[in-house]
Design a protein around this motif. Structure first.
Motif, PDB file in Angstrom:
ATOM      1  N   UNK A 152       0.825  -1.205   0.000  1.00 46.80           N
ATOM      2  CA  UNK A 152       0.000   0.000   0.000  1.00 46.80           C
ATOM      3  C   UNK A 152       0.845   1.234   0.000  1.00 46.80           C
ATOM      4  N   UNK A 153       0.200   2.327  -0.139  1.00 48.89           N
ATOM      5  CA  UNK A 153       0.943   3.580  -0.212  1.00 48.89           C
ATOM      6  C   UNK A 153       0.883   4.306   1.109  1.00 48.89           C
ATOM      7  N   UNK A 154       0.826   3.552   2.184  1.00 47.96           N
ATOM      8  CA  UNK A 154       0.716   4.212   3.471  1.00 47.96           C
ATOM      9  C   UNK A 154       2.080   4.449   4.067  1.00 47.96           C
ATOM     10  N   UNK A 155       2.143   5.408   4.941  1.00 45.94           N
ATOM     11  CA  UNK A 155       3.422   5.640   5.618  1.00 45.94           C
ATOM     12  C   UNK A 155       3.768   4.472   6.534  1.00 45.94           C
ATOM     13  N   UNK A 158      15.868  -7.088  -1.121  1.00 43.86           N
ATOM     14  CA  UNK A 158      14.693  -6.233  -1.316  1.00 43.86           C
ATOM     15  C   UNK A 158      14.837  -4.964  -0.494  1.00 43.86           C
ATOM     16  N   UNK A 159      15.345  -5.124   0.727  1.00 46.11           N
ATOM     17  CA  UNK A 159      15.492  -3.954   1.585  1.00 46.11           C
ATOM     18  C   UNK A 159      16.550  -2.994   1.068  1.00 46.11           C
ATOM     19  N   UNK A 160      17.534  -3.515   0.323  1.00 46.21           N
ATOM     20  CA  UNK A 160      18.516  -2.598  -0.254  1.00 46.21           C
ATOM     21  C   UNK A 160      18.167  -2.267  -1.691  1.00 46.21           C
ATOM     22  N   UNK A 203       8.062 -13.980  -1.214  1.00 41.32           N
ATOM     23  CA  UNK A 203       9.063 -12.966  -1.547  1.00 41.32           C
ATOM     24  C   UNK A 203       8.952 -12.535  -3.003  1.00 41.32           C
ATOM     25  N   UNK A 204       8.781 -13.528  -3.887  1.00 44.75           N
ATOM     26  CA  UNK A 204       8.628 -13.185  -5.303  1.00 44.75           C
ATOM     27  C   UNK A 204       7.403 -12.304  -5.506  1.00 44.75           C
ATOM     28  N   UNK A 205       6.309 -12.685  -4.814  1.00 44.72           N
ATOM     29  CA  UNK A 205       5.104 -11.876  -4.948  1.00 44.72           C
ATOM     30  C   UNK A 205       5.347 -10.443  -4.517  1.00 44.72           C
ATOM     31  N   UNK A 206       6.090 -10.274  -3.419  1.00 45.92           N
ATOM     32  CA  UNK A 206       6.365  -8.944  -2.901  1.00 45.92           C
ATOM     33  C   UNK A 206       7.144  -8.115  -3.909  1.00 45.92           C
ATOM     34  N   UNK A 207       8.122  -8.745  -4.552  1.00 42.75           N
ATOM     35  CA  UNK A 207       8.934  -7.988  -5.509  1.00 42.75           C
ATOM     36  C   UNK A 207       8.055  -7.521  -6.665  1.00 42.75           C
ATOM     37  N   UNK A 208       7.220  -8.429  -7.177  1.00 42.56           N
ATOM     38  CA  UNK A 208       6.353  -8.019  -8.276  1.00 42.56           C
ATOM     39  C   UNK A 208       5.386  -6.938  -7.836  1.00 42.56           C
ATOM     40  N   UNK A 209       4.974  -7.000  -6.568  1.00 41.76           N
ATOM     41  CA  UNK A 209       4.103  -5.955  -6.067  1.00 41.76           C
ATOM     42  C   UNK A 209       4.815  -4.617  -6.073  1.00 41.76           C
ATOM     43  N   UNK A 210       6.079  -4.626  -5.613  1.00 43.60           N
ATOM     44  CA  UNK A 210       6.839  -3.380  -5.605  1.00 43.60           C
ATOM     45  C   UNK A 210       7.014  -2.837  -7.013  1.00 43.60           C
ATOM     46  N   UNK A 211       7.153  -3.771  -7.963  1.00 41.01           N
ATOM     47  CA  UNK A 211       7.320  -3.321  -9.344  1.00 41.01           C
ATOM     48  C   UNK A 211       5.976  -3.060 -10.003  1.00 41.01           C
ATOM     49  N   UNK A 212       4.920  -3.169  -9.189  1.00 40.54           N
ATOM     50  CA  UNK A 212       3.577  -2.879  -9.649  1.00 40.54           C
ATOM     51  C   UNK A 212       3.088  -3.867 -10.712  1.00 40.54           C
ATOM     52  N   UNK A 213       3.668  -5.053 -10.724  1.00 42.82           N
ATOM     53  CA  UNK A 213       3.164  -6.081 -11.635  1.00 42.82           C
ATOM     54  C   UNK A 213       2.160  -6.892 -10.843  1.00 42.82           C
ATOM     55  N   UNK A 214       0.979  -6.323 -10.674  1.00 42.27           N
ATOM     56  CA  UNK A 214       0.068  -6.883  -9.686  1.00 42.27           C
ATOM     57  C   UNK A 214      -0.427  -8.269 -10.045  1.00 42.27           C
ATOM     58  N   UNK A 215      -0.572  -8.522 -11.328  1.00 39.53           N
ATOM     59  CA  UNK A 215      -1.045  -9.859 -11.724  1.00 39.53           C
ATOM     60  C   UNK A 215      -0.069 -10.933 -11.286  1.00 39.53           C
ATOM     61  N   UNK A 216       1.191 -10.692 -11.625  1.00 36.46           N
ATOM     62  CA  UNK A 216       2.204 -11.665 -11.233  1.00 36.46           C
ATOM     63  C   UNK A 216       2.252 -11.792  -9.713  1.00 36.46           C
ATOM     64  N   UNK A 252      -5.537  -3.470  -5.498  1.00 37.49           N
ATOM     65  CA  UNK A 252      -4.748  -2.734  -6.486  1.00 37.49           C
ATOM     66  C   UNK A 252      -5.156  -3.110  -7.896  1.00 37.49           C
ATOM     67  N   UNK A 253      -5.646  -4.343  -8.064  1.00 37.82           N
ATOM     68  CA  UNK A 253      -6.107  -4.770  -9.382  1.00 37.82           C
ATOM     69  C   UNK A 253      -7.546  -4.365  -9.617  1.00 37.82           C
ATOM     70  N   UNK A 254      -8.059  -3.574  -8.720  1.00 38.85           N
ATOM     71  CA  UNK A 254      -9.431  -3.059  -8.818  1.00 38.85           C
ATOM     72  C   UNK A 254     -10.472  -4.132  -8.588  1.00 38.85           C
ATOM     73  N   UNK A 255     -10.067  -5.243  -7.975  1.00 37.51           N
ATOM     74  CA  UNK A 255     -11.084  -6.256  -7.674  1.00 37.51           C
ATOM     75  C   UNK A 255     -11.457  -6.124  -6.211  1.00 37.51           C
TER      76      UNK A 255
END
Lengths: 185, 666
Positions: free
Chosen positions: A168-171, B448-450, B476-489, B517-520
């Motif tokens: 999310x985009x929260x702080x 990921x933290x760095x 972890x893989x899911x988190x990375x794709x989330x950060x890259x905004x590849x929400x489907x992956x 985020x995927x609007x669902x």
């Protein structure tokens, strides 16, 4: 100027790091200097040791160039300067310029220091008070104390704000209770 | 401990393969161990237990043919803590009749074909009875529950404990013999590195062995019987007290009680024998029944442990905890069981309980390294840096070759936000053991933290390569794709992780956020409801549900949610921040500002920008707002301009929370 108040030292940036709000990213950049004396170069500037320093060896202004691989958010710079040990080598006027490359630099900050004796924190903010995003930072030493020619710089650290919460985009959350459930490790 | 280890080596070496009798390299150490062992018959039980806990695998290597002579006792597979018992055996053998002792070990060992566990069955040993018993115990321990090795350790330990006591009393041979029986039984498990192997042999042993044993017994019994009878006679007085203790000890475990029964029978037998009847058959039968009972008991124990472990591996953690908690206390309070229970709590995100259990493990078995990486991650979640650094120092001092120790060290530095050093330690853990999946996962998290997401991706993929069921890596893989905004992956990977671990509320929470985020949003709310059902204590699920409701403009519902959340986590600034935003949308500026100010109080530095912005925007339409909002923008500006205060964020937060407490009181 003689009666001007001395620049007070800032907190140890290590403490800042421990709060988790900023992260040191100097290791992600390429550092270069306009000139240096052999044995007193970039390594000494980035070795986390306040005893070693960079000594310039050319004409003013002396420059430290920090180039990132990608456009990076930079929140602040921390420079360690100590008048008592460096005397005339201590920088007194510093200019910070940012841009995309050497031909594209723009000065965003200029500060004067009077007999500094510790860490100087230089926040780099744009017009809306957000950390700047840039490819390159150039720190220019325009003048030294007692009109010294060369300068000593003991340590420079570059900080970026830590990403906000993991989802999310929260702080960031503050309590351990929240943070426990934030991520699976 | 020292002695024990040597014993273990001994037993390890003895291994079911004793037949080879080739003096293993351990032979020499065995000798030494003998001497050592001699001193510790009384402590055998304790040692056995300890031995069991200790890394059996190490000793397994030693198990090679274990010069039968001595090894007999040591036949005890390394897994079986019996090593300790083996130790007991050794002294016994050393003292009594090395020969007989050997035969005990050697006999069964030589015969060991049947089952390593039973290998100890004394072919000709004087302690014939005891040996049988031993065999029973061993075979029992050998059971191989699905989980590799772990159960064996436990069972072995138990057996040794039970065995030793009963054995002691029983073994007419001599005091030392008593311990041996256990050892043998324990050692039966071929200490092979894979516990299952160990287990299986033992299990198989009982059915196979018994017939053989009986034959052996009959053949060899004659010579030994007489000796035994004499010894038994002597042993009577000693036995009685043991038996009593044994009955007390055995709670749910059949084995001890069986052994007790068998002992009683044996006692009777011995009495008969003492009368000079010299009937070989009766003691034999007694021994057999004893062994059978012991084997049954062991099997039961192994089965229970196996069930518990299976539940844990399929991530039905509550069930696992329930099953494992029903073990009798002398098995429950061992390293392995407690580590499994601690891990179950960890997977349930109950980090405080997990931490408590793991500290108990540290108290009981301070030499145990396996499972400590989970403990370190629990401490990381709880942010107990002192405990974590102490643990890291202990483990790295103790065993520099274990990946767990380096994982703990990495976690310690990660908590201190020294990510580069943490990365170095995790890489070291990988170097030490490239098949340790968790090290890769932790390394991925550090990357990921760095912000080195490509390297992090590689690490998580490595972890999955090593172990497909490692759901943390999928997460972890899911988190990375989330950060890259590849929400489907991201959603795909989170769902994969969820398929492995279906009861994790944190995972469900993340899936909910991704779906939003995927609007669902409907799916998201459903998922979050499920998450809250599974774990009502998870505040983040509620928070995200409230934020989704807020995004969908269901302000009243969001407010309700947030009020509940305020009760659960009163000091969390995010909650007030969101409440403020809701009130702002509802037009109740006064309340909104109040909440924003509380949020700022609770977290002056972290959220400055966002809250300040919120207040500024808030401020603009409302001109007659009280002075308070004015201060905030200035405050933030000043904070940024001035040198950072030397106080850490935490200190500030504490101070501010104290102030906000006062505010609440008002």
């Amino acid at each position: 100027m003689a009666t001007a108040s001395k620049t007070p030292p800032g907190a140890d940036p290590k403490q800042l790091e421990r709060t988790g709000t900023v992260r040191e990213i100097g290791s992600q950049a390429v550092w270069s200097l306009s000139s240096c004396k052999p044995g007193f170069g970039v390594d000494q500037l980035r070795d986390d040791n306040l005893e070693t320093y960079w000594q310039s060896d050319g004409s003013q202004p002396h420059l430290v160039n920090i180039q990132f691989r990608r456009k990076t958010t930079v929140k602040m710079l921390c420079i360690y300067a100590d008048y008592k040990s460096d005397e005339s080598y201590t920088p007194s006027k510093i200019s910070v310029r940012v841009g995309n490359n050497f031909h594209n630099l723009q000065e965003i900050r200029q500060l004067e220091m009077v007999e500094p004796s510790g860490w100087i924190h230089i926040p780099l903010l744009d017009l809306v008070n957000r950390p700047i995003r840039t490819f390159m930072i150039q720190i220019a030493v325009l003048a030294n104390h007692q009109n010294g020619r060369d300068t000593h710089m003991r340590q420079i650290k570059v900080y970026t704000p830590v990403e906000e919460s993991s989802i999310g985009k929260f702080p960031r959350c503050t309590t351990v209770d929240f943070m426990m459930y934030r991520t699976i490790r | 401990m020292f002695k024990l280890t040597s014993l273990q080596n001994f037993s390890g070496s003895v291994g079911p393969q004793t037949g080879s009798s080739a003096h293993t390299p351990c032979h020499a150490p065995h000798r030494q161990m003998d001497t050592v062992l001699m001193e510790t018959p009384q402590d055998t039980l304790e040692l056995n237990r300890l031995n069991l806990e200790s890394s059996n695998s190490k000793y397994s290597s030693l198990n090679s043919d274990s010069s039968v002579s001595y090894i007999d006792s040591s036949v005890i597979t390394p897994d079986s803590v019996s090593l300790g018992t083996g130790g007991c055996l050794l002294p016994k053998q050393a003292q009594n009749k090395p020969k007989s002792g050997r035969s005990l070990l050697g006999g069964p060992a030589a015969l060991s074909p049947l089952t390593p566990s039973f290998g100890i069955l004394p072919l000709d040993p004087s302690p014939g009875d005891t040996s049988y018993l031993q065999n029973f115990t061993n075979s029992g321990s050998v059971m191989d529950p699905p989980p590799p090795g772990i159960p064996p350790k436990k069972s072995v330990a138990r057996i040794s404990q039970a065995g030793t006591k009963s054995v002691f009393t029983q073994s007419g041979n001599s005091r030392e013999v008593v311990p041996i029986p256990f050892n043998q039984s324990q050692t039966t498990a071929p200490q092979t590195s894979t516990t299952p192997q160990v287990l299986s042999p033992t299990i198989a042993a009982p059915p196979n062995v018994q017939p053989r044993r009986s034959s052996r017994l009959f053949t060899s019994a004659s010579s030994t019987a007489k000796e035994n009878s004499k010894k038994l006679k002597m042993k009577f007085p000693t036995k009685i007290p043991n038996r009593k203790t044994k009955t007390k000890i055995s709670k749910g475990v059949i084995t001890p009680s069986n052994i007790n029964d068998t002992f009683e029978i044996l006692k009777l037998d011995s009495s008969i024998m003492s009368e000079g009847k010299g009937c070989m058959i009766t003691p034999q039968f007694q021994a057999f029944s004893l062994q059978k009972a012991a084997a049954d008991g062991l099997m039961n124990l192994m089965r229970d442990i196996g069930k518990g472990y299976l539940a844990l591996c399929s991530y039905s953690c509550k069930e696992a905890i329930a099953i494992l908690s029903q073990l009798p206390s002398h098995h429950y309070n061992t390293g392995w069981v407690l580590v499994q229970i601690g891990r179950a709590h960890f997977e349930l995100a109950e980090y405080t309980q997990a931490e408590r259990i793991f500290s108990e493990v540290r108290r009981i078995e301070s030499y145990r390294v396996e499972g400590m990486e989970i403990y370190s991650t629990s401490l990381w979640h709880l942010q107990k840096d002192v405990a974590l650094s102490a643990l890291s120092k202990d483990l790295t001092d103790m065993d520099k070759n274990s990946p767990e120790a380096w994982c703990v060290a990495g976690n310690c530095f990660s908590l201190q936000r020294e990510h580069d050093i943490a990365i170095k330690f995790f890489q070291r853990a990988i170097q030490v053991d490239p098949s340790f999946a968790y090290a890769y996962t932790l390394l991925g998290h550090e990357f990921v933290l760095t912000e080195e997401l490509e390297k992090a991706l590689a690490c998580f993929r490595n972890a999955i390569r090593v172990s497909t069921r490692h759901y943390n890596a999928w997460y972890g893989l899911g988190m990375i794709y989330f950060k890259q905004e590849k929400f489907n992956l991201a959603e795909i990977h989170f769902k994969k992780a969820l398929s492995i671990n279906p009861q994790s509320s944190v995972l469900l929470c993340h899936i909910g956020v991704v779906q939003h985020a995927l609007k669902k949003s409907d799916h998201a709310l459903e998922t979050l409801n499920k998450a809250i059902d599974i774990d009502p204590k998870n505040p983040l699920c509620k928070f995200h549900r409230a934020s989704i409701l807020f995004a969908n403009e269901k302000y009243k519902a969001a407010l309700r949610e947030l009020e509940e959340l305020k009760q659960i986590v009163p000091k969390e600034s995010l909650v007030y921040f969101l409440i403020g935003k809701v009130y702002k949308k509802l037009g109740q500026t006064h309340l909104a500002l109040m909440n924003f100010s509380w949020a700022m109080d609770l977290d002056p530095k972290g959220v400055n920008n966002q809250i300040k912005e919120a207040i500024d925007k808030r401020y603009l339409p409302d001109d007659e707002e009280p002075v308070t909002p004015d201060d905030f923008p200035y405050e933030s500006a000043e904070v940024e301009e001035s040198q950072e205060s030397s106080m850490t964020d935490a200190d500030d937060t504490q101070l501010h929370t104290a102030e906000s407490d006062e505010v609440f009181l008002l």
